[in-house]
Design a protein around this motif. Sequence first.
Motif, PDB file in Angstrom:
ATOM      1  N   ILE A 108       6.892 -15.522 -28.155  1.00 21.12           N
ATOM      2  CA  ILE A 108       7.960 -15.949 -29.055  1.00 21.12           C
ATOM      3  C   ILE A 108       9.276 -15.905 -28.287  1.00 21.12           C
ATOM      4  CG2 ILE A 108       6.792 -15.179 -31.147  1.00 21.12           C
ATOM      5  CD1 ILE A 108       8.436 -12.652 -31.072  1.00 21.12           C
ATOM      6  N   ASP A 109      10.280 -16.621 -28.796  1.00 23.32           N
ATOM      7  CA  ASP A 109      11.547 -16.660 -28.070  1.00 23.32           C
ATOM      8  C   ASP A 109      12.345 -15.377 -28.304  1.00 23.32           C
ATOM      9  OD1 ASP A 109      13.179 -16.946 -30.499  1.00 23.32           O
ATOM     10  OD2 ASP A 109      12.239 -18.911 -30.626  1.00 23.32           O
ATOM     11  N   ILE A 133       4.850 -18.233 -37.428  1.00 19.92           N
ATOM     12  CA  ILE A 133       4.172 -17.252 -36.590  1.00 19.92           C
ATOM     13  C   ILE A 133       3.114 -16.579 -37.458  1.00 19.92           C
ATOM     14  CG2 ILE A 133       4.373 -15.148 -35.234  1.00 19.92           C
ATOM     15  CD1 ILE A 133       5.694 -17.488 -33.917  1.00 19.92           C
ATOM     16  N   LYS A 172       1.685 -19.617 -31.716  1.00 19.76           N
ATOM     17  CA  LYS A 172       3.076 -19.841 -31.341  1.00 19.76           C
ATOM     18  C   LYS A 172       3.759 -20.680 -32.402  1.00 19.76           C
ATOM     19  CE  LYS A 172       1.758 -19.646 -26.493  1.00 19.76           C
ATOM     20  NZ  LYS A 172       0.374 -19.287 -26.780  1.00 19.76           N
ATOM     21  N   ARG A 173       5.059 -20.753 -32.294  1.00 24.19           N
ATOM     22  CA  ARG A 173       5.834 -21.540 -33.239  1.00 24.19           C
ATOM     23  C   ARG A 173       5.509 -23.020 -33.085  1.00 24.19           C
ATOM     24  NH1 ARG A 173      11.991 -19.764 -32.822  1.00 24.19           N
ATOM     25  NH2 ARG A 173      12.058 -20.872 -34.778  1.00 24.19           N
ATOM     26  N   LEU A 187      14.117 -14.779 -31.875  1.00 23.73           N
ATOM     27  CA  LEU A 187      13.234 -14.310 -32.942  1.00 23.73           C
ATOM     28  C   LEU A 187      12.810 -12.862 -32.703  1.00 23.73           C
ATOM     29  CD1 LEU A 187      11.679 -14.940 -35.516  1.00 23.73           C
ATOM     30  CD2 LEU A 187       9.820 -15.835 -34.109  1.00 23.73           C
TER      31      LEU A 187
END
Length: 230
Positions: free
Chosen positions: A194-195, A97, A227-228, A198
């Motif tokens: 992000i999720d 990130i 994003k990841r 995280l």
Amino acid sequence: MILLRWGLLFLVLANTLLFFWFSMQTGQGDRTQNEDAELQRLRLLNEFNAGELRLKQEALLPSAAGGEVADTCYEVSGYSDEPAATGLQQWLHARQITAYIESERVVLPEQYRLTLPVVISTSERLRLLDQLRRHGLEGQLADMSEMRQTLAVYQNQRRANQAQSLLSLLEVSSEVNPVSPFETRSRVLFDAAIDEILFNKIKEIVANSPSELKITKKTCTGVESLKRTE
């Protein structure tokens, strides 16, 4: 009679060739005149006035900017120095990130610290603070990171000097030091996509930080969608 026919035929052929040659010369002359006219219309950059150039440049700005629009991001604010913000930035980088740090210099109100040359025990500190409080010179309590040698913080130098004089009567040496009038405050910006796992880890870091940090969701301009990748 045959010679006369051949003579007429030769004249017709000669006239035809002469007509084509004249047409070619006329067309070439027209092209040359057109090219000369185009050259006369061309102007160097230094021949344009500033208004013309500015209008052309403004017309190109939207495409040059790439159509930059506002996006949603998270902001972790409350850092009193940039190195502390860098810690969170590096933690996010390790998880693919990309985060940005924005810092600003703010002017602080006038402050003076009453400090001791050595570290004292908790009981001695409480005794000195009680003496200051009895004389109306308690001031503001120091931050936890500064309490080992800082007794109090004052908003003006006169009260700080009065507190120092009181400590001198108690045979306690002390110093009055002005606080820097400036402070650098930093914040960390990163993409909001992000999720939840995280995000909860980031909230835990913010909650356990010694500084008064807070995380907010806001609209940011110019922050890429980072994003990841894993």
